[in-house]
Design a protein around this motif. Structure first.
Motif, PDB file in Angstrom:
ATOM      1  N   ILE A 127      61.810  55.807  48.320  1.00  0.00           N
ATOM      2  CA  ILE A 127      61.009  56.791  47.610  1.00  0.00           C
ATOM      3  C   ILE A 127      59.582  56.685  48.145  1.00  0.00           C
ATOM      4  CG2 ILE A 127      60.133  57.546  45.372  1.00  0.00           C
ATOM      5  CD1 ILE A 127      63.168  57.906  45.735  1.00  0.00           C
ATOM      6  N   GLY A 128      59.107  57.728  48.796  1.00  0.00           N
ATOM      7  CA  GLY A 128      57.786  57.668  49.421  1.00  0.00           C
ATOM      8  C   GLY A 128      57.751  56.578  50.479  1.00  0.00           C
ATOM      9  N   ASP A 129      56.607  55.884  50.562  1.00  0.00           N
ATOM     10  CA  ASP A 129      56.492  54.798  51.544  1.00  0.00           C
ATOM     11  C   ASP A 129      56.740  53.435  50.907  1.00  0.00           C
ATOM     12  OD1 ASP A 129      54.237  54.335  50.051  1.00  0.00           O
ATOM     13  OD2 ASP A 129      52.803  54.651  51.681  1.00  0.00           O
ATOM     14  N   GLY A 130      57.227  53.439  49.659  1.00  0.00           N
ATOM     15  CA  GLY A 130      57.554  52.188  48.988  1.00  0.00           C
ATOM     16  C   GLY A 130      56.417  51.578  48.200  1.00  0.00           C
ATOM     17  N   SER A 131      55.224  52.117  48.337  1.00  0.00           N
ATOM     18  CA  SER A 131      54.075  51.589  47.600  1.00  0.00           C
ATOM     19  C   SER A 131      53.798  52.460  46.382  1.00  0.00           C
ATOM     20  CB  SER A 131      52.839  51.544  48.505  1.00  0.00           C
ATOM     21  OG  SER A 131      52.490  52.849  48.922  1.00  0.00           O
ATOM     22  N   PRO A 132      53.027  51.969  45.412  1.00  0.00           N
ATOM     23  CA  PRO A 132      52.674  52.804  44.256  1.00  0.00           C
ATOM     24  C   PRO A 132      51.992  54.091  44.703  1.00  0.00           C
ATOM     25  CG  PRO A 132      52.086  50.514  43.846  1.00  0.00           C
ATOM     26  CD  PRO A 132      52.472  50.601  45.300  1.00  0.00           C
ATOM     27  N   GLY A 133      52.450  55.213  44.191  1.00  0.00           N
ATOM     28  CA  GLY A 133      51.911  56.503  44.598  1.00  0.00           C
ATOM     29  C   GLY A 133      50.665  56.894  43.826  1.00  0.00           C
ATOM     30  N   PRO A 134      50.061  58.024  44.175  1.00  0.00           N
ATOM     31  CA  PRO A 134      48.800  58.440  43.546  1.00  0.00           C
ATOM     32  C   PRO A 134      48.912  58.718  42.045  1.00  0.00           C
ATOM     33  CG  PRO A 134      49.668  60.177  44.963  1.00  0.00           C
ATOM     34  CD  PRO A 134      50.456  58.948  45.253  1.00  0.00           C
ATOM     35  N   VAL A 135      50.014  59.314  41.611  1.00  0.00           N
ATOM     36  CA  VAL A 135      50.174  59.581  40.176  1.00  0.00           C
ATOM     37  C   VAL A 135      50.392  58.275  39.422  1.00  0.00           C
ATOM     38  CG1 VAL A 135      51.571  60.743  38.423  1.00  0.00           C
ATOM     39  CG2 VAL A 135      51.033  61.905  40.574  1.00  0.00           C
ATOM     40  N   PHE A 136      51.201  57.385  40.003  1.00  0.00           N
ATOM     41  CA  PHE A 136      51.383  56.075  39.377  1.00  0.00           C
ATOM     42  C   PHE A 136      50.044  55.377  39.211  1.00  0.00           C
ATOM     43  CE2 PHE A 136      51.695  51.497  39.619  1.00  0.00           C
ATOM     44  CZ  PHE A 136      52.682  51.195  38.685  1.00  0.00           C
ATOM     45  N   ARG A 137      49.217  55.397  40.248  1.00  0.00           N
ATOM     46  CA  ARG A 137      47.927  54.700  40.188  1.00  0.00           C
ATOM     47  C   ARG A 137      47.034  55.296  39.104  1.00  0.00           C
ATOM     48  NH1 ARG A 137      48.571  54.820  45.896  1.00  0.00           N
ATOM     49  NH2 ARG A 137      47.041  56.520  46.085  1.00  0.00           N
ATOM     50  N   LYS A 138      47.044  56.618  38.973  1.00  0.00           N
ATOM     51  CA  LYS A 138      46.248  57.252  37.917  1.00  0.00           C
ATOM     52  C   LYS A 138      46.743  56.817  36.531  1.00  0.00           C
ATOM     53  CE  LYS A 138      45.009  61.503  40.411  1.00  0.00           C
ATOM     54  NZ  LYS A 138      45.204  62.981  40.453  1.00  0.00           N
ATOM     55  N   LEU A 139      48.062  56.802  36.375  1.00  0.00           N
ATOM     56  CA  LEU A 139      48.629  56.406  35.083  1.00  0.00           C
ATOM     57  C   LEU A 139      48.351  54.936  34.785  1.00  0.00           C
ATOM     58  CD1 LEU A 139      52.056  58.277  35.252  1.00  0.00           C
ATOM     59  CD2 LEU A 139      50.142  58.815  33.739  1.00  0.00           C
ATOM     60  N   MET A 140      48.436  54.096  35.820  1.00  0.00           N
ATOM     61  CA  MET A 140      48.168  52.671  35.615  1.00  0.00           C
ATOM     62  C   MET A 140      46.715  52.454  35.220  1.00  0.00           C
ATOM     63  SD  MET A 140      50.083  49.847  35.888  1.00  0.00           S
ATOM     64  CE  MET A 140      49.441  49.117  34.383  1.00  0.00           C
ATOM     65  N   ASP A 141      45.811  53.166  35.850  1.00  0.00           N
ATOM     66  CA  ASP A 141      44.401  53.062  35.475  1.00  0.00           C
ATOM     67  C   ASP A 141      44.191  53.505  34.026  1.00  0.00           C
ATOM     68  OD1 ASP A 141      43.706  52.119  37.968  1.00  0.00           O
ATOM     69  OD2 ASP A 141      42.998  54.063  38.729  1.00  0.00           O
ATOM     70  N   ALA A 142      44.902  54.555  33.630  1.00  0.00           N
ATOM     71  CA  ALA A 142      44.783  55.036  32.252  1.00  0.00           C
ATOM     72  C   ALA A 142      45.331  54.013  31.264  1.00  0.00           C
ATOM     73  CB  ALA A 142      45.508  56.371  32.099  1.00  0.00           C
ATOM     74  N   TRP A 143      46.444  53.378  31.631  1.00  0.00           N
ATOM     75  CA  TRP A 143      46.996  52.312  30.789  1.00  0.00           C
ATOM     76  C   TRP A 143      45.996  51.155  30.666  1.00  0.00           C
ATOM     77  CZ3 TRP A 143      50.840  50.989  27.546  1.00  0.00           C
ATOM     78  CH2 TRP A 143      51.940  51.847  27.420  1.00  0.00           C
ATOM     79  N   ASN A 144      45.388  50.779  31.770  1.00  0.00           N
ATOM     80  CA  ASN A 144      44.396  49.696  31.731  1.00  0.00           C
ATOM     81  C   ASN A 144      43.235  50.051  30.806  1.00  0.00           C
ATOM     82  OD1 ASN A 144      45.831  48.081  33.530  1.00  0.00           O
ATOM     83  ND2 ASN A 144      44.714  48.832  35.322  1.00  0.00           N
ATOM     84  N   GLY A 145      42.829  51.323  30.856  1.00  0.00           N
ATOM     85  CA  GLY A 145      41.752  51.752  29.981  1.00  0.00           C
ATOM     86  C   GLY A 145      42.150  51.683  28.521  1.00  0.00           C
ATOM     87  N   LEU A 146      43.389  52.053  28.241  1.00  0.00           N
ATOM     88  CA  LEU A 146      43.886  52.005  26.876  1.00  0.00           C
ATOM     89  C   LEU A 146      43.996  50.566  26.375  1.00  0.00           C
ATOM     90  CD1 LEU A 146      44.790  54.238  24.898  1.00  0.00           C
ATOM     91  CD2 LEU A 146      47.137  53.855  25.665  1.00  0.00           C
ATOM     92  N   ALA A 147      44.464  49.678  27.269  1.00  0.00           N
ATOM     93  CA  ALA A 147      44.646  48.270  26.908  1.00  0.00           C
ATOM     94  C   ALA A 147      43.342  47.486  26.931  1.00  0.00           C
ATOM     95  CB  ALA A 147      45.643  47.619  27.864  1.00  0.00           C
TER      96      ALA A 147
END
Length: 321
Positions: A273-293
């Motif tokens: 899936i893709g190049d195997g690394s976290p994609g741009p949408v995943f990174r945005k969501l992860m940053d949002a999770w970090n902000g929430l946490a």
């Protein structure tokens, strides 16, 4: 080291003394509702949403646990507070609720109280869960479809979170035979993606976040949180039927669950899936999770990873005393 404590049937007892009877309905039939919540900075994350789901499961199982949801919330917070001194200040926690109808009627003569419902709340440091999981934030997970299917809602409603989870266990066993990093996602009886054993799945295609419609899945709290964050970020979200075809054409795959929050899928059915690394949408969501946490979730996991062995050895030393 202090000893962890458990709320058990109205009392607070040492963890080693909390025991469920062999005559309990949970052992006989698996009709035990449960919830797992985690903390961020010692604050339970969306505890009320987890308790709402717990009480929905109890209603379906026709179990009156003897506590109102407000009372359950209060004793949960008290139990957590009692356990916080047993670990370092930077350690977050898993909070587990387990509720069954108690001993079966045929055996209730063995119990002085006549066999009331079994209610337990335990707290477990997230060092082992998150420390062992930490590498997956970098490597991602390989997702496969096992032979085991999800249970259709007309047989057992998957929205209730219960210990009757043989189909999940079978899927995990089938996945492990394919590799240690393999995560199985079950199909529903119509051949559409349902869920993993304890996690929900999202596909990302052309900037849109897709997830299975909720008829044959557990409605995960982390799933709902991710959907909410995506909408706040302006990412379109669609709940719809998804199959192998859609998964193989996804730009990214994301899995969500209470403890780790988000992890990316590196492959589906052996195809990248893709190049195997976290994609741009995943990174945005992860940053949002970090902000929430209000913390870096992945960094916290990495910090725990280096402490797992020493922590487990300390637990063994306590057992030997």
């Amino acid at each position: 080291m202090f000893e962890r404590l458990v709320y058990f049937n109205g009392e607070v007892v040492p963890e080693f003394e909390a025991r469920v009877s062999i005559f309990d309905s949970a052992l006989m039939f698996g009709d035990m509702a449960f919830e797992m919540t985690r903390t961020f900075g010692h604050k339970p994350f969306k505890l009320r949403q987890h308790l709402d789901r717990l009480y929905g499961s109890l209603r379906l199982l026709e179990i009156d646990c003897g506590l109102s949801i407000d009372e359950m919330e209060q004793v949960t917070l008290e139990t957590l507070d009692r356990n916080l001194p047993t670990e370092a200040d930077d350690v977050d926690w898993q909070i587990m609720h387990d509720v069954s109808s108690g001993p079966l009627p045929s055996y209730r003569s063995l119990f002085p109280n006549g066999g009331r419902p079994t209610v337990s709340i335990n707290c477990w440091p997230l060092i082992t869960h998150m420390g062992n999981f930490a590498p997956k934030y970098e490597t991602g997970v390989d997702i496969v479809v096992p032979a085991q299917q999800a249970l259709p809602a007309h047989l057992v409603d998957p929205k209730a979170k219960t210990r009757s989870r043989l189909h999940y266990q079978m899927a995990q066993l089938q996945g492990r035979r394919m590799g240690e990093s393999v995560w199985p996602v079950l199909l529903d009886p119509d051949g559409f993606l349902a869920e993993g054993p304890g996690w929900n799945i999202f596909l990302i295609r052309d900037g849109v976040l897709y997830t299975p419609e909720p008829r044959n899945i557990l409605l995960g709290v982390s799933r709902a949180t991710t959907i909410g964050l995506a909408r706040e970020l302006g990412i379109p979200v669609r709940e719809t039927n998804l199959g192998r075809y859609e998964a193989l054409h996804a730009d990214e795959i994301v899995c969500t669950a209470t403890t780790y929050c988000l992890v990316h899928g590196v492959s589906f059915e052996g195809q990248s899936i893709g190049d195997g690394s976290p994609g741009p949408v995943f990174r945005k969501l992860m940053d949002a999770w970090n902000g929430l946490a209000k913390l870096d979730i992945r960094a916290q996991a990495r910090s725990y990873a280096g402490r797992v062995v020493a922590w487990e050895e300390s637990q063994m030393q306590v057992l030997q005393k």
